[in-house]
Design an enzyme around this catalytic site. Structure first.
Site, PDB file in Angstrom:
ATOM      1  N   ALA A 282       8.414  -4.871  12.286  1.00  0.00           N
ATOM      2  CA  ALA A 282       8.811  -5.613  11.091  1.00  0.00           C
ATOM      3  C   ALA A 282      10.318  -5.807  11.021  1.00  0.00           C
ATOM      4  O   ALA A 282      10.805  -6.847  10.563  1.00  0.00           O
ATOM      5  CB  ALA A 282       8.319  -4.870   9.850  1.00  0.00           C
TER       6      ALA A 282
ATOM      7  N   ASP B 131       6.197   5.132  -1.073  1.00  0.00           N
ATOM      8  CA  ASP B 131       7.454   5.843  -0.821  1.00  0.00           C
ATOM      9  C   ASP B 131       8.684   5.216  -1.458  1.00  0.00           C
ATOM     10  O   ASP B 131       9.769   5.796  -1.421  1.00  0.00           O
ATOM     11  CB  ASP B 131       7.679   5.974   0.683  1.00  0.00           C
ATOM     12  CG  ASP B 131       7.540   4.643   1.415  1.00  0.00           C
ATOM     13  OD1 ASP B 131       8.191   3.660   1.018  1.00  0.00           O
ATOM     14  OD2 ASP B 131       6.758   4.587   2.383  1.00  0.00           O
TER      15      ASP B 131
ATOM     16  N   SER C 266      -2.832  -1.679   9.247  1.00  0.00           N
ATOM     17  CA  SER C 266      -3.924  -1.660  10.221  1.00  0.00           C
ATOM     18  C   SER C 266      -5.107  -2.517   9.795  1.00  0.00           C
ATOM     19  O   SER C 266      -5.936  -2.909  10.611  1.00  0.00           O
ATOM     20  CB  SER C 266      -4.401  -0.221  10.427  1.00  0.00           C
ATOM     21  OG  SER C 266      -4.931   0.300   9.210  1.00  0.00           O
TER      22      SER C 266
ATOM     23  N   GLN D  93       0.832  -1.199   0.000  1.00  0.00           N
ATOM     24  CA  GLN D  93       0.000   0.000   0.000  1.00  0.00           C
ATOM     25  C   GLN D  93       0.871   1.255   0.000  1.00  0.00           C
ATOM     26  O   GLN D  93       0.356   2.361  -0.130  1.00  0.00           O
ATOM     27  CB  GLN D  93      -0.895   0.005   1.245  1.00  0.00           C
ATOM     28  CG  GLN D  93      -1.812  -1.201   1.342  1.00  0.00           C
ATOM     29  CD  GLN D  93      -2.523  -1.261   2.675  1.00  0.00           C
ATOM     30  OE1 GLN D  93      -3.403  -0.449   2.960  1.00  0.00           O
ATOM     31  NE2 GLN D  93      -2.141  -2.211   3.521  1.00  0.00           N
TER      32      GLN D  93
ATOM     33  N   CYS E 179       0.719  11.912 -17.291  1.00  0.00           N
ATOM     34  CA  CYS E 179      -0.027  12.857 -18.117  1.00  0.00           C
ATOM     35  C   CYS E 179      -1.362  12.214 -18.458  1.00  0.00           C
ATOM     36  O   CYS E 179      -1.408  11.022 -18.809  1.00  0.00           O
ATOM     37  CB  CYS E 179       0.764  13.173 -19.387  1.00  0.00           C
ATOM     38  SG  CYS E 179      -0.155  14.116 -20.633  1.00  0.00           S
TER      39      CYS E 179
ATOM     40  N   HIS F 157      -1.423   1.789  -4.286  1.00  0.00           N
ATOM     41  CA  HIS F 157      -1.746   3.215  -4.230  1.00  0.00           C
ATOM     42  C   HIS F 157      -0.802   4.073  -5.058  1.00  0.00           C
ATOM     43  O   HIS F 157      -0.779   5.291  -4.901  1.00  0.00           O
ATOM     44  CB  HIS F 157      -1.758   3.674  -2.772  1.00  0.00           C
ATOM     45  CG  HIS F 157      -2.797   2.976  -1.949  1.00  0.00           C
ATOM     46  ND1 HIS F 157      -2.655   2.695  -0.612  1.00  0.00           N
ATOM     47  CD2 HIS F 157      -4.019   2.481  -2.300  1.00  0.00           C
ATOM     48  CE1 HIS F 157      -3.736   2.059  -0.167  1.00  0.00           C
ATOM     49  NE2 HIS F 157      -4.571   1.919  -1.168  1.00  0.00           N
TER      50      HIS F 157
END
Length: 234
Positions: A225, A99, A183, A96, A122, A114
Protein backbone atom coordinates in the site's frame (compact mmCIF):
# COMPACT_ATOMS: atom_id res chain seq x y z
CA UNK A 1 2.11 7.23 -14.00
CA UNK A 2 0.33 7.04 -17.35
CA UNK A 3 -2.31 4.56 -16.23
CA UNK A 4 -2.93 6.14 -12.83
CA UNK A 5 -6.51 6.00 -11.59
CA UNK A 6 -8.05 9.48 -11.60
CA UNK A 7 -10.43 9.86 -8.68
CA UNK A 8 -12.04 12.79 -10.45
CA UNK A 9 -13.38 10.32 -13.02
CA UNK A 10 -15.62 8.72 -10.37
CA UNK A 11 -18.54 10.38 -8.62
CA UNK A 12 -17.67 8.57 -5.39
CA UNK A 13 -15.00 6.22 -4.05
CA UNK A 14 -14.62 3.95 -1.04
CA UNK A 15 -11.23 2.74 0.14
CA UNK A 16 -11.72 -0.44 2.16
CA UNK A 17 -8.69 -0.81 4.41
CA UNK A 18 -7.51 -3.96 6.17
CA UNK A 19 -4.72 -5.16 8.44
CA UNK A 20 -2.11 -5.30 5.68
CA UNK A 21 -2.09 -1.49 5.55
CA UNK A 22 -1.03 -1.27 9.20
CA UNK A 23 1.32 -4.25 8.93
CA UNK A 24 3.55 -2.15 6.67
CA UNK A 25 4.05 0.16 9.65
CA UNK A 26 4.94 -2.77 11.90
CA UNK A 27 1.56 -3.27 13.55
CA UNK A 28 0.99 -7.04 13.93
CA UNK A 29 -1.80 -8.58 11.88
CA UNK A 30 -4.33 -10.87 13.53
CA UNK A 31 -4.41 -14.15 11.64
CA UNK A 32 -1.40 -13.88 9.35
CA UNK A 33 2.21 -14.89 9.93
CA UNK A 34 3.31 -13.45 13.28
CA UNK A 35 -0.26 -12.41 14.00
CA UNK A 36 -1.55 -11.49 17.43
CA UNK A 37 -3.82 -14.53 17.77
CA UNK A 38 -1.01 -16.88 16.88
CA UNK A 39 0.73 -15.71 20.05
CA UNK A 40 -2.17 -15.13 22.42
CA UNK A 41 -5.37 -17.01 23.19
CA UNK A 42 -8.30 -14.75 22.42
CA UNK A 43 -10.35 -16.55 25.10
CA UNK A 44 -7.97 -15.09 27.68
CA UNK A 45 -7.76 -11.55 26.29
CA UNK A 46 -10.36 -10.68 23.66
CA UNK A 47 -13.87 -11.79 24.47
CA UNK A 48 -16.54 -10.66 26.91
CA UNK A 49 -16.10 -13.82 28.96
CA UNK A 50 -12.44 -13.01 29.54
CA UNK A 51 -13.29 -9.43 30.51
CA UNK A 52 -15.99 -10.54 32.94
CA UNK A 53 -13.57 -13.02 34.49
CA UNK A 54 -10.59 -10.67 34.85
CA UNK A 55 -11.03 -7.12 33.51
CA UNK A 56 -7.60 -6.05 34.76
CA UNK A 57 -5.83 -8.73 32.74
CA UNK A 58 -7.76 -7.82 29.59
CA UNK A 59 -7.13 -4.09 30.00
CA UNK A 60 -3.41 -4.72 30.63
CA UNK A 61 -3.26 -6.60 27.33
CA UNK A 62 -5.01 -3.81 25.43
CA UNK A 63 -2.74 -1.20 26.95
CA UNK A 64 0.16 -3.23 25.57
CA UNK A 65 -1.49 -3.22 22.14
CA UNK A 66 -1.95 0.56 22.35
CA UNK A 67 1.69 1.06 23.32
CA UNK A 68 2.86 -1.10 20.43
CA UNK A 69 0.65 0.78 17.98
CA UNK A 70 2.04 4.12 19.17
CA UNK A 71 5.57 2.82 18.61
CA UNK A 72 4.71 2.48 14.89
CA UNK A 73 4.48 5.40 12.50
CA UNK A 74 2.11 5.91 9.56
CA UNK A 75 3.82 5.12 6.25
CA UNK A 76 3.76 6.73 2.82
CA UNK A 77 0.50 5.00 1.94
CA UNK A 78 -1.29 6.55 4.91
CA UNK A 79 -0.01 9.97 3.90
CA UNK A 80 -0.99 9.43 0.27
CA UNK A 81 -4.51 8.42 1.26
CA UNK A 82 -4.86 11.50 3.46
CA UNK A 83 -3.72 13.70 0.57
CA UNK A 84 -6.07 12.01 -1.89
CA UNK A 85 -8.97 12.49 0.48
CA UNK A 86 -8.12 16.14 1.00
CA UNK A 87 -8.35 16.68 -2.75
CA UNK A 88 -11.45 14.54 -3.29
CA UNK A 89 -14.17 15.04 -0.65
CA UNK A 90 -16.21 12.15 -2.13
CA UNK A 91 -13.46 9.70 -1.11
CA UNK A 92 -14.73 7.72 1.86
CA UNK A 93 -12.77 5.31 4.05
CA UNK A 94 -14.06 2.15 5.69
CA UNK A 95 -11.59 0.22 7.84
CA UNK A 96 -11.38 -3.09 9.64
CA UNK A 97 -8.42 -1.77 11.66
CA UNK A 98 -8.67 -0.73 15.28
CA UNK A 99 -5.19 0.78 15.73
CA UNK A 100 -5.87 4.42 14.75
CA UNK A 101 -3.00 4.61 12.24
CA UNK A 102 -5.21 6.13 9.54
CA UNK A 103 -6.42 8.89 11.83
CA UNK A 104 -2.88 9.66 12.98
CA UNK A 105 -2.00 10.31 9.33
CA UNK A 106 -4.92 12.71 8.94
CA UNK A 107 -7.34 10.35 7.18
CA UNK A 108 -11.02 10.89 7.90
CA UNK A 109 -12.47 7.46 8.63
CA UNK A 110 -16.16 7.06 7.89
CA UNK A 111 -16.68 3.63 9.45
CA UNK A 112 -14.56 1.58 11.87
CA UNK A 113 -16.07 -1.85 11.43
CA UNK A 114 -14.33 -3.45 14.39
CA UNK A 115 -14.14 -0.50 16.77
CA UNK A 116 -11.08 1.27 18.14
CA UNK A 117 -8.30 0.76 20.66
CA UNK A 118 -8.70 4.44 21.51
CA UNK A 119 -12.19 4.24 22.96
CA UNK A 120 -13.66 2.56 26.02
CA UNK A 121 -17.27 1.93 26.85
CA UNK A 122 -19.52 1.41 29.82
CA UNK A 123 -22.44 -0.98 29.39
CA UNK A 124 -24.70 1.62 31.02
CA UNK A 125 -23.28 5.00 30.06
CA UNK A 126 -21.82 4.41 26.61
CA UNK A 127 -18.57 5.26 24.86
CA UNK A 128 -15.78 7.60 25.89
CA UNK A 129 -12.69 8.61 23.93
CA UNK A 130 -9.32 7.66 25.42
CA UNK A 131 -6.66 8.64 22.94
CA UNK A 132 -3.84 10.19 24.94
CA UNK A 133 -1.24 7.48 25.65
CA UNK A 134 -0.67 3.75 25.81
CA UNK A 135 -2.13 3.66 29.31
CA UNK A 136 -5.85 4.20 29.73
CA UNK A 137 -6.75 7.51 31.38
CA UNK A 138 -9.15 5.59 33.62
CA UNK A 139 -10.39 2.02 33.78
CA UNK A 140 -13.69 2.75 35.44
CA UNK A 141 -16.78 4.69 34.49
CA UNK A 142 -16.76 8.06 36.25
CA UNK A 143 -20.53 7.90 36.61
CA UNK A 144 -21.17 4.41 37.94
CA UNK A 145 -17.75 2.95 38.73
CA UNK A 146 -18.15 -0.07 36.44
CA UNK A 147 -15.08 -1.44 34.64
CA UNK A 148 -14.76 0.01 31.14
CA UNK A 149 -14.10 -2.38 28.28
CA UNK A 150 -12.35 -1.50 25.01
CA UNK A 151 -14.82 -0.37 22.35
CA UNK A 152 -13.79 -3.20 20.03
CA UNK A 153 -15.70 -5.98 18.32
CA UNK A 154 -14.16 -8.92 20.15
CA UNK A 155 -14.42 -12.58 19.31
CA UNK A 156 -17.97 -13.80 20.10
CA UNK A 157 -19.35 -10.23 19.95
CA UNK A 158 -22.08 -9.16 17.58
CA UNK A 159 -21.03 -6.45 15.14
CA UNK A 160 -22.34 -2.91 15.54
CA UNK A 161 -25.24 -3.01 13.11
CA UNK A 162 -25.37 0.77 12.73
CA UNK A 163 -21.71 0.97 11.71
CA UNK A 164 -22.06 -1.94 9.27
CA UNK A 165 -25.23 -0.44 7.82
CA UNK A 166 -23.51 2.90 7.26
CA UNK A 167 -20.55 1.18 5.59
CA UNK A 168 -22.95 -0.83 3.44
CA UNK A 169 -24.71 2.34 2.31
CA UNK A 170 -21.40 3.93 1.29
CA UNK A 171 -20.11 0.84 -0.52
CA UNK A 172 -23.41 0.01 -2.18
CA UNK A 173 -23.44 3.49 -3.75
CA UNK A 174 -19.77 3.91 -4.70
CA UNK A 175 -18.47 4.12 -8.26
CA UNK A 176 -14.91 3.11 -7.31
CA UNK A 177 -14.08 0.49 -4.69
CA UNK A 178 -10.46 0.07 -3.61
CA UNK A 179 -9.53 -2.79 -1.28
CA UNK A 180 -6.25 -2.08 0.50
CA UNK A 181 -4.35 -4.75 2.41
CA UNK A 182 -7.25 -7.02 3.23
CA UNK A 183 -7.43 -10.77 2.72
CA UNK A 184 -11.15 -10.74 2.00
CA UNK A 185 -11.76 -13.75 4.23
CA UNK A 186 -12.77 -12.16 7.56
CA UNK A 187 -16.54 -12.13 7.74
CA UNK A 188 -18.90 -10.38 7.90
CA UNK A 189 -16.64 -7.52 6.70
CA UNK A 190 -15.61 -9.54 3.63
CA UNK A 191 -19.22 -9.39 2.40
CA UNK A 192 -18.60 -5.78 1.36
CA UNK A 193 -16.41 -6.89 -1.55
CA UNK A 194 -19.17 -8.76 -3.43
CA UNK A 195 -21.58 -5.96 -2.45
CA UNK A 196 -19.41 -3.46 -4.33
CA UNK A 197 -19.16 -5.88 -7.28
CA UNK A 198 -22.95 -6.25 -7.45
CA UNK A 199 -23.37 -2.48 -7.24
CA UNK A 200 -21.31 -2.05 -10.40
CA UNK A 201 -18.30 -0.28 -8.89
CA UNK A 202 -14.95 -0.33 -10.65
CA UNK A 203 -12.99 -2.72 -8.42
CA UNK A 204 -9.31 -2.29 -7.51
CA UNK A 205 -7.32 -4.53 -5.17
CA UNK A 206 -4.03 -3.44 -3.58
CA UNK A 207 -2.18 -6.37 -2.07
CA UNK A 208 1.33 -7.74 -2.63
CA UNK A 209 -0.15 -11.23 -2.96
CA UNK A 210 -3.30 -12.54 -4.62
CA UNK A 211 -6.21 -13.21 -2.27
CA UNK A 212 -9.26 -15.45 -2.38
CA UNK A 213 -11.24 -12.40 -3.50
CA UNK A 214 -8.88 -11.28 -6.30
CA UNK A 215 -11.08 -12.69 -9.05
CA UNK A 216 -13.79 -10.16 -8.19
CA UNK A 217 -11.57 -7.18 -9.02
CA UNK A 218 -11.14 -5.39 -12.33
CA UNK A 219 -7.57 -4.41 -11.52
CA UNK A 220 -5.14 -5.98 -9.05
CA UNK A 221 -2.07 -3.98 -8.02
CA UNK A 222 0.45 -6.43 -6.58
CA UNK A 223 2.35 -3.85 -4.53
CA UNK A 224 2.46 -2.74 -0.90
CA UNK A 225 0.00 0.00 0.00
CA UNK A 226 2.85 2.39 0.77
CA UNK A 227 3.90 2.23 -2.88
CA UNK A 228 0.59 1.72 -4.64
CA UNK A 229 -1.40 4.52 -3.03
CA UNK A 230 1.34 7.03 -3.75
CA UNK A 231 1.86 6.07 -7.41
CA UNK A 232 -1.36 4.66 -8.90
CA UNK A 233 -3.91 7.27 -7.84
CA UNK A 234 -4.33 10.97 -8.45
Amino acid sequence: MANAIRLADFRSAVFFVGAGMSAESGVPTYRGRGGVWGQYDYAEYACQRAFDRDPGKVLDFHELRRTRALACAPHAGHTALANLQAGHPALRVVTQNIDGMLQRAGVRVDAELHGSLWRLRCATHGVREDAATGSFATRHCERCGAALRPDIIWFEDAVDERVFAHAGDLIGDCALFVSVGTSGVVYPAANFIPLARRAGAYMVEINPEATEASAMFDRCIAEPAGTALATHFR
